[in-house]
Design an enzyme around this catalytic site. Structure first.
Site, PDB file in Angstrom:
ATOM      1  N   VAL A   9      38.719  42.848  45.711  1.00 25.67           N
ATOM      2  CA  VAL A   9      38.435  41.782  46.661  1.00 25.67           C
ATOM      3  C   VAL A   9      39.624  41.690  47.602  1.00 25.67           C
ATOM      4  CG1 VAL A   9      36.861  40.441  45.193  1.00 25.67           C
ATOM      5  CG2 VAL A   9      39.323  40.009  45.083  1.00 25.67           C
ATOM      6  N   SER A  10      39.408  41.057  48.751  1.00 25.07           N
ATOM      7  CA  SER A  10      40.450  41.059  49.781  1.00 25.07           C
ATOM      8  C   SER A  10      41.513  39.992  49.601  1.00 25.07           C
ATOM      9  CB  SER A  10      39.807  40.890  51.161  1.00 25.07           C
ATOM     10  OG  SER A  10      38.958  41.974  51.418  1.00 25.07           O
ATOM     11  N   THR A  11      41.132  38.832  49.099  1.00 24.40           N
ATOM     12  CA  THR A  11      42.102  37.735  49.033  1.00 24.40           C
ATOM     13  C   THR A  11      42.245  37.208  47.615  1.00 24.40           C
ATOM     14  OG1 THR A  11      40.411  36.072  49.523  1.00 24.40           O
ATOM     15  CG2 THR A  11      41.589  37.020  51.406  1.00 24.40           C
ATOM     16  N   GLN A  14      39.498  34.998  46.013  1.00 24.38           N
ATOM     17  CA  GLN A  14      38.195  35.570  45.691  1.00 24.38           C
ATOM     18  C   GLN A  14      38.169  36.003  44.233  1.00 24.38           C
ATOM     19  OE1 GLN A  14      38.200  38.505  48.915  1.00 24.38           O
ATOM     20  NE2 GLN A  14      36.350  37.533  49.714  1.00 24.38           N
TER      21      GLN A  14
END
Length: 181
Positions: A9-11, A14
């Site tokens: 996931v990017s952040t 998340q």
């Protein structure tokens, strides 16, 4: 043959749990996960570990291709690295299997769409920032350095290095504050 899962996931806010459950259900014996942007492979240590670990006949499993890469160039580099090790790539939610011609074709199409989506998001973000700036809403991050204090210290005869040490900031920040005078 080992089936190795990769989740991303990017952040940090998340959640990876849905991907992990899907990968576990797909038969992954090992699952590596990280919270990093997919727009580059730089700094993605878990991905590097997985690629280094792959052996002939192994399968790298992801839930969707955009979890692996957001640019067609990075995706192709990753696929080449997988193929060079004699392994293959599969996705649980997409009909991708790099062991077949149709799977490889579909992979390339999805890679193009993932990159396209990233570019659209970036364009919308820049448009929103431009509108906010024009409306006077967006003015950037507030200054964290008191430029008047920097100028006063300079007027007292202190050099840039001394000012930087006293204020615990970088010399470049001192020069920028002095340029703004």
């Amino acid at each position: 043959m080992t089936v190795i899962g990769y989740a991303r996931v990017s952040t940090t806010d998340q959640d990876l749990s849905i991907q992990k459950v899907g990968l576990k259900a797909a038969g992954c014996e090992v699952i590596r996960a990280e919270k990093r942007s997919g727009t580059t492979t730089q700094g993605r240590e878990e991905l590097r570990t997985v690629l280094d670990f792959l052996r002939k006949g192994d399968v790298l499993m992801v839930t969707r291709i955009d979890r692996l890469a957001r640019s067609i160039g990075d995706l192709q580099d990753i696929v080449r690295a997988i193929k060079a090790r004699g392994a293959s790539l599969r996705a649980t939610e997409q009909p991708i299997d790099t062991g077949t011609a149709a799977g490889k074709c579909f992979l390339d199409m999805l890679g193009v769409f993932a990159e396209f989506e990233t570019n659209l998001r970036r364009e919308r973000q820049l448009e929103g920032i431009a509108r906010a700036k024009a409306a006077g809403v967006y003015q950037g991050r507030p200054a964290s350095i008191d430029a008047a204090q920097v100028r006063a210290m300079k007027a007292e005869g202190m050099g840039a290095t001394e000012i930087a040490k006293a204020l615990k900031i970088g010399r470049a920040s001192v020069y920028r504050a002095l340029e703004g005078a």
